[in-house]
Design an enzyme around this catalytic site. Structure first.
Site, PDB file in Angstrom:
ATOM      1  N   ASN A   7       0.879  -1.172   0.000  1.00 18.33           N
ATOM      2  CA  ASN A   7       0.000   0.000   0.000  1.00 18.33           C
ATOM      3  C   ASN A   7       0.917   1.223   0.000  1.00 18.33           C
ATOM      4  OD1 ASN A   7      -1.780   2.044   0.468  1.00 18.33           O
ATOM      5  ND2 ASN A   7      -2.716   1.136   2.298  1.00 18.33           N
ATOM      6  N   ARG A  90      -2.470  -2.021  -3.476  1.00 22.87           N
ATOM      7  CA  ARG A  90      -3.682  -1.258  -3.209  1.00 22.87           C
ATOM      8  C   ARG A  90      -3.696  -0.049  -4.144  1.00 22.87           C
ATOM      9  NH1 ARG A  90      -5.564   3.070   1.158  1.00 22.87           N
ATOM     10  NH2 ARG A  90      -7.723   3.036   0.482  1.00 22.87           N
ATOM     11  N   HIS A 179     -13.284   2.634  -0.644  1.00 21.96           N
ATOM     12  CA  HIS A 179     -13.347   1.575   0.382  1.00 21.96           C
ATOM     13  C   HIS A 179     -13.945   0.267  -0.148  1.00 21.96           C
ATOM     14  CE1 HIS A 179     -13.422   4.990   3.535  1.00 21.96           C
ATOM     15  NE2 HIS A 179     -12.224   4.457   3.531  1.00 21.96           N
ATOM     16  N   HIS A 207     -18.375   1.847   6.908  1.00 20.09           N
ATOM     17  CA  HIS A 207     -16.922   1.750   7.140  1.00 20.09           C
ATOM     18  C   HIS A 207     -16.519   3.053   7.819  1.00 20.09           C
ATOM     19  CE1 HIS A 207     -12.647   0.763   5.887  1.00 20.09           C
ATOM     20  NE2 HIS A 207     -12.562   2.048   6.216  1.00 20.09           N
ATOM     21  N   LEU A 208     -16.330   2.983   9.142  1.00 22.34           N
ATOM     22  CA  LEU A 208     -16.071   4.205   9.913  1.00 22.34           C
ATOM     23  C   LEU A 208     -14.658   4.172  10.470  1.00 22.34           C
ATOM     24  CD1 LEU A 208     -19.465   4.278  11.895  1.00 22.34           C
ATOM     25  CD2 LEU A 208     -18.962   5.262   9.646  1.00 22.34           C
ATOM     26  N   GLY A 211     -10.936   7.836   7.567  1.00 21.68           N
ATOM     27  CA  GLY A 211     -11.770   8.119   6.395  1.00 21.68           C
ATOM     28  C   GLY A 211     -12.980   7.216   6.497  1.00 21.68           C
ATOM     29  N   ARG A 240     -11.957  15.385   7.247  1.00 16.73           N
ATOM     30  CA  ARG A 240     -12.692  15.806   6.041  1.00 16.73           C
ATOM     31  C   ARG A 240     -14.120  16.174   6.392  1.00 16.73           C
ATOM     32  NH1 ARG A 240     -11.320  10.573   3.121  1.00 16.73           N
ATOM     33  NH2 ARG A 240      -9.067  10.709   3.014  1.00 16.73           N
ATOM     34  N   ARG A 284     -11.424   8.412  19.696  1.00 19.17           N
ATOM     35  CA  ARG A 284     -11.212   8.006  21.099  1.00 19.17           C
ATOM     36  C   ARG A 284     -11.053   9.231  21.995  1.00 19.17           C
ATOM     37  NH1 ARG A 284      -6.928   3.707  19.089  1.00 19.17           N
ATOM     38  NH2 ARG A 284      -6.689   5.454  17.683  1.00 19.17           N
ATOM     39  N   GLY A 332     -16.133   1.860  13.702  1.00 19.59           N
ATOM     40  CA  GLY A 332     -17.252   0.914  13.607  1.00 19.59           C
ATOM     41  C   GLY A 332     -17.016  -0.352  14.406  1.00 19.59           C
ATOM     42  N   GLU A 333     -15.770  -0.831  14.413  1.00 23.48           N
ATOM     43  CA  GLU A 333     -15.470  -2.084  15.116  1.00 23.48           C
ATOM     44  C   GLU A 333     -15.302  -1.880  16.620  1.00 23.48           C
ATOM     45  OE1 GLU A 333     -11.962  -3.801  13.261  1.00 23.48           O
ATOM     46  OE2 GLU A 333     -12.827  -3.362  11.306  1.00 23.48           O
ATOM     47  N   GLU A 384      -8.450  -5.103   4.678  1.00 16.04           N
ATOM     48  CA  GLU A 384      -8.272  -4.794   3.264  1.00 16.04           C
ATOM     49  C   GLU A 384      -7.054  -5.521   2.678  1.00 16.04           C
ATOM     50  OE1 GLU A 384      -8.998  -0.804   4.760  1.00 16.04           O
ATOM     51  OE2 GLU A 384      -9.706  -0.270   2.760  1.00 16.04           O
TER      52      GLU A 384
HETATM   53  P1  ADP Z   1      -8.019   4.545   8.563  1.00 16.22           P
HETATM   54  O1  ADP Z   1      -9.148   5.225   7.877  1.00 16.22           O
HETATM   55  O2  ADP Z   1      -6.833   5.423   8.777  1.00 16.22           O
HETATM   56  O3  ADP Z   1      -7.692   3.161   8.008  1.00 16.22           O
HETATM   57  P2  ADP Z   1      -8.951   3.078  10.910  1.00 16.22           P
HETATM   58  O4  ADP Z   1      -9.998   2.237  10.285  1.00 16.22           O
HETATM   59  O5  ADP Z   1      -7.745   2.411  11.435  1.00 16.22           O
HETATM   60  O6  ADP Z   1      -8.556   4.320  10.013  1.00 16.22           O
HETATM   61  O7  ADP Z   1      -9.643   3.879  12.098  1.00 16.22           O
HETATM   62  C1  ADP Z   1      -8.904   4.791  12.825  1.00 16.22           C
HETATM   63  C2  ADP Z   1      -9.828   5.533  13.756  1.00 16.22           C
HETATM   64  O8  ADP Z   1     -10.596   4.613  14.542  1.00 16.22           O
HETATM   65  C3  ADP Z   1      -9.052   6.356  14.744  1.00 16.22           C
HETATM   66  O9  ADP Z   1      -8.816   7.630  14.254  1.00 16.22           O
HETATM   67  C4  ADP Z   1      -9.974   6.401  15.924  1.00 16.22           C
HETATM   68  O10 ADP Z   1     -10.712   7.587  15.797  1.00 16.22           O
HETATM   69  C5  ADP Z   1     -10.947   5.257  15.726  1.00 16.22           C
HETATM   70  N1  ADP Z   1     -10.930   4.312  16.857  1.00 16.22           N
HETATM   71  C6  ADP Z   1     -10.136   3.239  17.054  1.00 16.22           C
HETATM   72  N2  ADP Z   1     -10.444   2.624  18.217  1.00 16.22           N
HETATM   73  C7  ADP Z   1     -11.467   3.308  18.765  1.00 16.22           C
HETATM   74  C8  ADP Z   1     -12.254   3.184  19.953  1.00 16.22           C
HETATM   75  N3  ADP Z   1     -12.053   2.215  20.843  1.00 16.22           N
HETATM   76  N4  ADP Z   1     -13.216   4.100  20.164  1.00 16.22           N
HETATM   77  C9  ADP Z   1     -13.444   5.085  19.280  1.00 16.22           C
HETATM   78  N5  ADP Z   1     -12.762   5.249  18.150  1.00 16.22           N
HETATM   79  C10 ADP Z   1     -11.795   4.393  17.886  1.00 16.22           C
END
Ligand code: ADP
Length: 399
Positions: A7, A90, A179, A207-208, A211, A240, A284, A332-333, A384
């Site tokens: 990537n 990627r 995504h 997908h949260l 981005g 964004r 977070r 999301g996870e 991914e």
């Molecule tokens: P990217 O879009 O860079 O691939 P990721 O899917 O890794 O991002 O998500 C990163 C974001 O996930 C972080 O900026 C953070 O805001 C959020 N995140 C990760 N763990 C948690 C959590 N336990 N609670 C809330 N947000 C979280």
């Protein structure tokens, strides 16, 4: 024997080395801060960790250093570079030209180059990664996996903007969506997690991450998605803006005298969670500050959740109903708080979160809805790189 997944971004190259048969991860890491002060190579793998700080002025050097690190006699997985049997890349923007991943040849590269105006920040570093890997591994099959490909099934009424039609015909201005690699992975995982086919289901996948985008999948096909021609449209993100009245851009330029570059920076780097909260882009931290009474952080969470809700409503309407709402990626996870905010008062769509399951679920696949919830709410971790490795295995004939 191995599959290398690359990537290649503007200042970093992330790689993962997979066993070419089992697709187990053998090593992961990459090069950071390429062309900047303090550049380094980091790896973690079956044979230990590797870290080296060294000056890397360009991607070409970085890829060579990455391969060297992977061949390190103490910690590296490779004996020779020929242990790599295929490379997966990627690729962010494939425009309207790619409906699937593709074995890379000169024609694929030329088509990707044509897409540079659509993704000026992403496609050039992706292409550099491809070209350097082809120089080093000339006889090894290489595969391009596009974030946009999955969305090529969107109907015209979903991907066209209501602007002069010539702009679409002559300049390819339309919704492409991103995504896609994550959405495909999540769909495949859902089938396994639920132990039933979801081929006929109406699914919304959120997908949260830093981005973010949300996609409506009807009978396995993307029918609409929130990101547009560029990744700035749609949901509120880390930095964004997401959806915005276009008139605001005109106002900023005409009345406040902002330049195109300043508007670009504002939309992509100073908006979203960072812009609204004034605290940062990491959800977070925003949740923590909101918990301590920071009103702007609270507001940022509410704006974000409200907008996701609106998309859920819109996409459910677009599909004539909803069977599954899926959360994936960093937020999301992992964030039960965001999932709770988003799903509040969506009972009319059959969405009923089980509050205990929701709170317990972090980073694992799980159905988090109440037993009688008609629409199932599910957390599915995305991956991914693994999806890229699967496509590479398939197209390179290693499956
Ligand atoms: P990217 O879009 O860079 O691939 P990721 O899917 O890794 O991002 O998500 C990163 C974001 O996930 C972080 O900026 C953070 O805001 C959020 N995140 C990760 N763990 C948690 C959590 N336990 N609670 C809330 N947000 C979280």
């Amino acid at each position: 024997m191995y599959i290398l997944v690359i990537n290649s971004g503007s200042s970093s190259i992330k790689v993962k080395l997979f066993d070419s048969r089992t697709l187990d991860v053998i090593a992961s890491g990459g090069a950071d801060r390429i062309g900047e002060q303090g550049s380094s190579i980091d790896f973690k793998g079956n044979r230990g960790a590797y870290r080296r700080e060294l000056r890397m002025t360009n991607h070409s050097q970085a890829i060579k250093e990455i391969i060297k690190a992977l061949m390190n006699t103490e910690t590296g997985a490779l004996h020779t570079i020929n242990d790599i049997k295929a490379v997966g890349h990627r690729c962010v923007h494939g425009g309207g030209r790619f409906i699937d991943s593709a074995l890379i040849d000169n024609d694929v590269i030329a088509k990707m180059e044509e897409c540079i105006p659509l993704a000026p920040l992403h496609n050039p570093p992706n292409l550099i990664g491809i070209k350097e890997a082809r120089l080093l591994l000339a006889d090894t099959p290489q595969v391009a996996v596009f974030d946009t490909a999955f969305h090529q099934t969107m109907p015209k009424h979903a991907f066209l903007y209501a602007i002069p039609y010539e702009l679409y015909k002559e300049h390819h201005i339309r919704r492409y969506g991103f995504h896609g690699t994550s959405f495909r992975f999540v769909l495949e995982s859902m089938g396994q997690l639920l132990e039933r086919s979801i081929d006929q289901a109406r699914v919304i996948i959120a997908h949260l991450g830093n981005g973010s985008s949300i996609t409506a999948v009807n009978r396995g096909k993307s029918v609409d998605t929130s990101m547009g021609m560029t990744p700035v449209e749609g949901l509120m993100m880390g930095t964004r803006s997401g959806d915005l009245d276009n008139g605001i851009l005109l106002y900023l330029m005409n009345k406040l005298g902002m330049s195109v570059n300043e508007v670009d920076t504002m939309l992509n780097k100073k908006s979203g969670f960072l812009g609204v909260s004034g605290r940062g882009n990491d959800v977070r931290d925003i949740i923590e500050y909101a918990g301590r009474g920071d009103q702007r952080c609270r507001l940022a969470l509410e704006i974000c959740a409200y907008r996701i809700k609106k998309y859920i409503g819109a996409f459910a309407a677009a599909m004539g109903g909803l069977d599954y709402l899926v959360f994936t990626a960093g937020i999301g996870e992992n964030s039960f708080v965001m999932r709770e905010l988003i799903c509040q008062d969506l009972d009319f769509l059959g969405i009923k979160l089980d509050p205990v399951l929701n709170r317990q679920t972090q980073g694992t696949g799980c159905d988090i809805s109440e037993k009688n919830g008609q629409t199932r709410v599910i957390v599915v971790p995305t991956n991914e790189e693994l999806m890229i490795a699967r496509d590479t295995q398939r197209l390179a004939g290693l499956a």
